[in-house]
Design a protein around this motif. Structure first.
Motif, short mmCIF file in Angstrom:
data_model
loop_
_atom_site.label_atom_id
_atom_site.label_comp_id
_atom_site.label_asym_id
_atom_site.label_seq_id
_atom_site.Cartn_x
_atom_site.Cartn_y
_atom_site.Cartn_z
N GLN A 42 0.83 -1.21 0.00
CA GLN A 42 0.00 0.00 0.00
C GLN A 42 0.86 1.26 0.00
O GLN A 42 0.56 2.23 -0.70
N ARG A 43 1.92 1.24 0.77
CA ARG A 43 2.80 2.41 0.83
C ARG A 43 3.48 2.65 -0.52
O ARG A 43 3.80 3.80 -0.87
N LEU A 44 3.68 1.58 -1.27
CA LEU A 44 4.26 1.69 -2.62
C LEU A 44 3.21 2.06 -3.67
O LEU A 44 3.56 2.24 -4.83
N HIS A 45 1.94 2.14 -3.27
CA HIS A 45 0.84 2.42 -4.19
C HIS A 45 0.71 1.34 -5.26
O HIS A 45 0.43 1.61 -6.43
N ILE A 46 0.90 0.09 -4.84
CA ILE A 46 0.74 -1.06 -5.73
C ILE A 46 -0.74 -1.36 -5.90
O ILE A 46 -1.50 -1.35 -4.92
N SER A 47 -1.14 -1.65 -7.12
CA SER A 47 -2.56 -1.93 -7.37
C SER A 47 -2.80 -3.34 -7.90
O SER A 47 -3.96 -3.74 -8.05
N ALA A 48 -1.74 -4.11 -8.16
CA ALA A 48 -1.90 -5.50 -8.60
C ALA A 48 -0.66 -6.29 -8.24
O ALA A 48 0.46 -5.79 -8.39
N VAL A 49 -0.86 -7.50 -7.76
CA VAL A 49 0.25 -8.42 -7.49
C VAL A 49 0.19 -9.55 -8.50
O VAL A 49 -0.86 -10.16 -8.71
#
Length: 440
Positions: A42-49
């Motif tokens: 979340q802190r990296l602003h990731i939206s998909a793994v």
């Protein structure tokens, strides 16, 4: 589709979770480690793994034993379902590796063939010759993947095999709620199979992503309206690091113009390819770059160019890993906890900018200034421009381009004056958003 506006994070689960290299048959819920990393994502602003293989396998995940069962070294299906629920609850999509070209020797149907030979009802699931022999002295020959006979090639011309694989995909959607698949060695896959898969997935979920692993050739061959939505951009991955290593940014500029340039000859203009600087198969960026001060520039270029950026776990803080003697083990380690440093700060900010400025996602691409060691290019959408500038040199550079107005430096938030260009400090990266409209 959601894919175009995403920032991906790749995890190789067996390595990430510290699983044994060989399947030891013991069920341990190691995959739950991902839950501890969600705040980091979340802190990296990731939206998909994107998860590399998670299903039961002989060793490394690409040698599948059972498509319907999570590898025991990672835990149970319910363990993984909980991970997927938690990721979704935090606004993060889930993409799995679809390894459909081949299976492991431990795959249940191939084991039946070894046991019953011509009498096996699964004999037509593979490419076999009962008059030959294998390197394992099976008393029969079979086709492996590119000479790797621990990987048994599936017969995707057999409708029963295709129906089985599509049934597995349906189970993954029903049980884990996955949002897409990355197709392993898509360049090897039967094209009719990919068309059938696309039709099936479109009916299953209209926003379901199909992303292909492609190493070479014309991506349009399988990235089109009837097959895959996107693919891995290996051409630009090579250009990104080697243009910095060789201090020859013309290489990257050539690739970007060839793929996305403004003229009518750009091969992939309007397509959103998966962009990356490293992954589970190649030496990590922090290792392959000769000048470590180029690492922020590398990620600045990655996030600024057209495409969907993907960050490989650990590389966001500059973890190293060298592919040596054909072994990928050093590329796939387990980290006790995520690390946060200046590079991670930068990547998080770059990721955040993609959520703030649609120009970085949908904008046209155009080169503005190019030398061996300096590169300025522009993204533009509906009159909004963002200029991405790098100076890979150890000396400052007076970059001249036709912009005479105030601008915001998006990385720092500072206001700057672009008076016919700007001074680029050594090893510097800039994202400028000029006031007003028009071209640089």
């Amino acid at each position: 589709m959601w894919f175009e506006e995403s920032v991906f994070y790749q995890i190789y689960p067996l390595g990430f979770c510290g699983a044994p290299h060989e399947n030891d048959g013991h069920t341990v819920p190691r995959i739950r480690k991902v839950l501890e990393w969600i705040p980091h994502l979340q802190r990296l602003h990731i939206s998909a793994v994107y998860f590399s293989p998670v299903f039961e396998s002989d060793r490394h995940g690409y040698d599948t034993r059972d498509y319907r069962k999570i590898d025991c070294r990672l835990g149970t299906n319910e363990d993984f379902a909980e991970v997927c629920r938690a990721l979704h609850a935090n606004g993060i999509r889930v993409v799995l590796d679809g390894v459909f070209n081949h299976v492991g020797r431990g795959f249940w149907a191939f084991q039946d063939v070894l046991a019953h030979r011509e009498g096996s009802r699964y004999r037509d699931w593979f490419h076999l010759d009962f008059g030959g022999n294998s390197r394992y002295n099976d008393g029969l020959w079979y086709e492996g993947w590119e000479g790797h006979f621990e990987l048994v090639k599936l017969n995707l011309n057999n409708p029963e095999v295709v129906d089985y694989l599509l049934g597995c995909v349906r189970q993954w959607v029903d049980e884990f709620g996955i949002d897409g698949l990355r197709l392993d060695v898509a360049y090897c896959l039967n094209e009719d199979f990919m068309r059938r898969l696309r039709t099936f997935c479109d009916a299953l979920r209209p926003d379901f992503l199909l992303l292909g692993e492609i190493l070479f050739g014309d991506y349009n061959r399988i990235v089109n309206d009837s097959m895959l939505h996107s693919c891995t951009n290996y051409e630009c991955r090579k250009s990104l690091y080697s243009s910095l290593n060789d201090l020859n940014l013309f290489e990257l500029a050539h690739s970007l113009n060839r793929q996305f340039g403004g003229d009518g000859y750009a091969l992939y203009r309007g397509k959103h390819l998966l962009s990356f600087v490293d992954n589970h198969d190649v030496t990590r960026a922090a290792t392959i770059l000769r000048e470590k001060r180029h690492l922020p520039l590398l990620y600045g270029l990655l996030f600024g160019m057209p495409g969907v950026p993907c960050v490989y776990y650990g590389s966001e803080w500059g973890a190293e890993g060298d592919k040596q003697n054909g072994s990928d083990d050093a590329l796939r380690p387990s980290f006790d906890a995520p690390v946060w440093n200046e590079l991670t700060d930068l990547i998080a900010r770059l990721s955040e900018l993609r959520t703030q400025f649609r120009t970085l996602i949908w904008g046209d691409y155009r080169s503005v200034l190019l030398t061996n060691r300096q590169f300025v290019f522009q993204r533009e959408l509906d009159g909004e421009r963002i200029l991405i500038a790098v100076n890979a040199d150890s000396q400052p550079f007076d970059a001249r381009f036709d912009v005479h107005m105030d601008a915001q430096e998006l990385l720092s938030g500072e206001r700057v004056r672009l008076e016919g260009g700007a001074q680029l400090p050594p090893y510097s990266l800039h994202y400028w958003k000029p006031d007003g409209t028009g071209h640089a």
